[in-house]
Scaffold this motif. Structure first.
Motif: not given
Length: 426
Positions: A294-315
């Motif tokens: 995710c980009d920063a905005a998407a990661r912040a919005t998804l942060a509360g999703v239980a079990g979500a596998r999130l990481s910061d997107a690179t270019d």
């Protein structure tokens, strides 16, 4: 095989194909359709034999440590066999494009000028994994009046041989030359080098497989190539949407199957829909084990999703074809930003907009520079069978000579014809 013998073998295939191409160009529609219907019947009757050949390939693939998505591409399930059988029947039911004359107009000199659709001649098909391509390529070659030389991957050799033998039987049943469809039976990689370097026998090469294969073919071929390098397909969720529909389509585009080139790899969401859409699609992806980069905005919005596998997107993530349960996610401020992002990072394969705003949909269709552009539909529909082409020889992201799923017309060209009554030029 000795290198000299290999070169001679491929040259003989080419000579046979060139001779067969002449016969196929003159073949009747009835004969071509008889071959296709015979092939469909043979496919349905040969289930056990095909399953046995396919299991040999699957077992070897697992033993070699191939990843599960790669093993999945090898599967010749009853459903896959039925789909290609239906494809043969669908192609048989389609009008024969060969010999059609269009655009005839009378000139002041008295001559009438038009164009006739004709076969390309001989095409070489180089493909990996999916054995169903053997039937798709064969059936399209038959109906379009071409000859073809097929070179499948070594990982699917037994499946391809079993399918090719059915094609041979179908051609003979219809009184057509069995050399119209030939298979390179050796797994020697040097065979590819010979096949793509004999313009005297082959008119066009169509590679279908991984990026490495296609880059090699494009760099080394001495004949024209119809290709796409990768499928970085996007789904853009617009500012005005039917939320339930958008969730359903996005889920299907990504998770219906991870390995095809038309699966969604990038998700763009308008900032006005991020709060409503992202947590819900995030929960769906989390339940299915899909990693979201995710980009920063998407990661912040998804942060509360239980079990979500999130990481910061690179270019690099914005331009990556994952072919796996991974998707890049970005929040955008406008339709303009979404279109610019897709045209910059996309692979010009297939991209979709989900929207209830008609003007936005029409702008997306006009301005996204891709072979297939969709409104409110899953990218997974970018397929020759789904488009009503019967089957596809591949998907082209080039702009010449064919673009998108390549079916019958993509395997033909137009020549000028002139009809006169003794006119001479003054």
């Amino acid at each position: 095989m000795d290198p000299t013998d290999l070169k001679r073998t491929i040259d003989e295939l080419g000579r046979g194909a060139r001779i067969a191409a002449t016969a196929m160009a003159a073949a009747s529609t009835t004969a071509k359709n008889q071959a296709l219907l015979a092939l469909a019947g043979a496919l349905r009757r040969s289930g056990p034999g095909l399953a046995e050949a396919n299991e040999r390939d699957l077992s070897a693939a697992r033993a070699a440590g191939l990843t599960e998505p790669m093993v999945d591409r090898l599967r010749l399930t009853p459903s896959v066999v039925e789909t290609v059988a239906q494809g043969c029947e669908q192609i048989a039911a389609m009008p024969d494009p060969i010999g059609e004359i269009t655009g005839v107009r009378r000139r002041p000199s008295g001559i009438s000028v038009g164009q006739m659709r004709v076969p390309l001649g001989v095409f070489g098909m180089i493909y990996e994994s999916r054995p169903n391509v053997t039937i798709e390529a064969s059936s399209l070659a038959i109906k379009s009046g071409n000859a073809c030389i097929l070179r499948g991957g070594s990982e699917a050799l037994h499946s391809n041989l079993a399918l090719w033998r059915l094609v041979q039987q179908a051609l003979q049943h219809a009184g057509l030359p069995p050399t119209a469809v030939q298979l390179v039976e050796t797994t020697d990689r040097a065979a590819v080098g010979h096949l793509i370097a004999m313009p005297q026998h082959v008119d066009v090469i169509i590679p279908r497989g991984g990026k490495g294969l296609i880059e090699r073919i494009a760099a080394e071929a001495r004949v024209p190539v119809i290709k796409h390098l990768d499928g970085n397909c996007h789904v853009y969720v617009d500012a005005e949407i039917d939320l339930e529909q958008a969730l359903r389509v996005t889920d299907n585009a990504k998770t219906q199957k991870y390995s095809p080139c038309n699966a969604a790899e990038s998700l763009l969401v308008h900032e006005r829909q991020a709060a409503a859409f992202l947590p819900r699609i995030g929960a769906i992806f989390a339940a299915k084990g899909v990693e979201m980069r995710c980009d920063a905005a998407a990661r912040a919005t998804l942060a509360g999703v239980a079990g979500a596998r999130l990481s910061d997107a690179t270019d690099a993530d914005w331009g990556t074809e994952y072919l796996a349960p991974v998707i890049s996610v970005k929040v955008v401020a406008s339709l303009d930003e979404a279109i610019a992002h897709i045209n910059h990072y996309g692979s010009h394969h297939t991209d979709a907009i989900l929207t209830t705003n008609h003007p936005n949909a029409m702008r997306f269709l006009r301005e996204v520079d891709s072979a297939s552009v969709m409104v409110n539909a899953s990218t997974r529909f970018a397929d020759g069978f789904e488009y009503g082409l019967g089957a596809e020889i591949g998907i082209s992201t080039d702009k010449f000579h064919a673009r998108g799923p390549v079916g019958l017309e993509g395997l033909t060209s137009m020549k000028w014809v002139v009809l006169g009554q003794g006119e001479v030029r003054g």
